[in-house]
Scaffold this motif. Sequence first.
Motif, mmCIF file in Angstrom:
data_model
loop_
_atom_site.group_PDB
_atom_site.id
_atom_site.type_symbol
_atom_site.label_atom_id
_atom_site.label_comp_id
_atom_site.label_asym_id
_atom_site.label_seq_id
_atom_site.Cartn_x
_atom_site.Cartn_y
_atom_site.Cartn_z
ATOM 1 N N PHE A 60 0.820 -1.467 0.313
ATOM 2 C CA PHE A 60 -0.039 -0.163 -0.107
ATOM 3 C C PHE A 60 0.814 1.121 -0.083
ATOM 4 O O PHE A 60 0.367 2.277 -0.504
ATOM 5 N N ASN A 61 2.230 1.159 0.777
ATOM 6 C CA ASN A 61 2.757 2.511 0.839
ATOM 7 C C ASN A 61 4.255 2.198 0.562
ATOM 8 O O ASN A 61 4.944 1.896 1.573
ATOM 9 N N GLU A 65 -5.899 0.974 0.675
ATOM 10 C CA GLU A 65 -5.376 1.310 -0.676
ATOM 11 C C GLU A 65 -6.155 2.409 -1.363
ATOM 12 O O GLU A 65 -5.639 3.521 -1.820
ATOM 13 N N TYR A 66 -7.573 2.405 -0.937
ATOM 14 C CA TYR A 66 -8.410 4.024 -1.192
ATOM 15 C C TYR A 66 -7.818 5.102 -0.536
ATOM 16 O O TYR A 66 -7.961 6.288 -1.071
ATOM 17 N N PHE A 112 -4.590 5.845 0.294
ATOM 18 C CA PHE A 112 -3.376 6.080 -0.181
ATOM 19 C C PHE A 112 -3.575 6.708 -1.707
ATOM 20 O O PHE A 112 -3.044 7.747 -2.274
ATOM 21 N N ASP A 113 -4.510 6.086 -2.249
ATOM 22 C CA ASP A 113 -4.863 6.738 -3.767
ATOM 23 C C ASP A 113 -5.392 8.260 -3.639
ATOM 24 O O ASP A 113 -5.193 9.144 -4.260
ATOM 25 N N PHE A 114 -6.257 8.530 -2.394
ATOM 26 C CA PHE A 114 -6.740 9.699 -2.154
ATOM 27 C C PHE A 114 -5.753 10.504 -1.794
ATOM 28 O O PHE A 114 -5.766 11.747 -2.443
ATOM 29 N N GLY A 135 -2.869 10.558 -2.519
ATOM 30 C CA GLY A 135 -1.858 10.955 -3.687
ATOM 31 C C GLY A 135 -2.230 11.959 -4.731
ATOM 32 O O GLY A 135 -1.447 12.477 -5.252
ATOM 33 N N GLN A 136 -3.647 12.467 -4.566
ATOM 34 C CA GLN A 136 -4.175 13.479 -5.300
ATOM 35 C C GLN A 136 -3.659 14.843 -4.645
ATOM 36 O O GLN A 136 -4.039 15.913 -5.562
#
Length: 321
Positions: A90-91, A308-309, A311-313, A315-316
């Motif tokens: 994840f990271n 996962e969600y 880290f995706d968030f 990352g923006q």
Amino acid sequence: MHHLSLLSLAVLAGVSTASPSGCGKDIPSKFPSPGESKTLKLPGSDREYQLFIPANYDQTKPTALYFSFHGASRDMHEEESLSQFSNPLFNPNGIAIYPNSKNGYWLSNPSANTSRPNDLDFTNDLLIHMEEKLCIDTSRVYAAGKSNGGGFTGVIACNATVGSRFAAFAAVSGAWYNTDDIPGVGPCAPAKREEGYPFLEFHGTIDTTAPIDGNTKEHPKLPVIDILEGWAERNGCGAGAKWAKNETVFQQPLVKHATWNCAGKTDIVQHYREGENGHCWPSTVGNDDYERLASQCPLGKYVFNATEYIFDFFGQYQLNK
């Protein structure tokens, strides 16, 4: 000097503090080696935290820092296992830090120890310490947490001094108390900034610990929609703003994903509504929550990984520095 340090006094005064960069410095000998985590104590205090440094850490490359706050009556070790922020799946590139509360509870919880230096002081001092000792990208610092720890991410975001240093926030099964009358917290008053305050919240529909629609017990918990609409308003959407979209992302169990677009900022506030899930951190492989709280989380695992969600968030978003 008493631990109410100059850094903590700066929080009291409501002013920000400049932090010298740790870039170019060797990892302190007391810190974990890259690829490992270790329990440490913040110098000059009795507060502990768990620190993870990624295997590919480069002392010349500014690195993202992710805070993960444990739930009520839990601790930093359980939070590391639960949130999986130290898991390179994840990271792979960021530093993860798991602060420990004073007495098992974070500010906003009525049982929290509110004496100064409080949890906000500790968070601010800990972030400054990391920036002094490691090569931290100060534009990419993030806060997430479970339950009371999730609620505390909101307390951080609402604090003009500390919250302004974090780029985005996420809460899993957030326990949302009214903080207006809590010493050292008070009404939500984030600093004004053009990036806004990206906020992501996950919640199970059968959560009985922090019910999605709130409760009216001695220390009431607020409905999640109130929290989401509050952040939408603070991000420029206006009071009581309706989501821009609310989509089904899984059919069985039913998972809905709502997002708000505010003042030109697309999806700045987001929410995952988890059908057939209770007070558990969503994970496709299960975790301590699903074992310890089995009656609330009967599926044993879930259809997505909240980590996962998150880290995706995160990352923006980064701060404009």
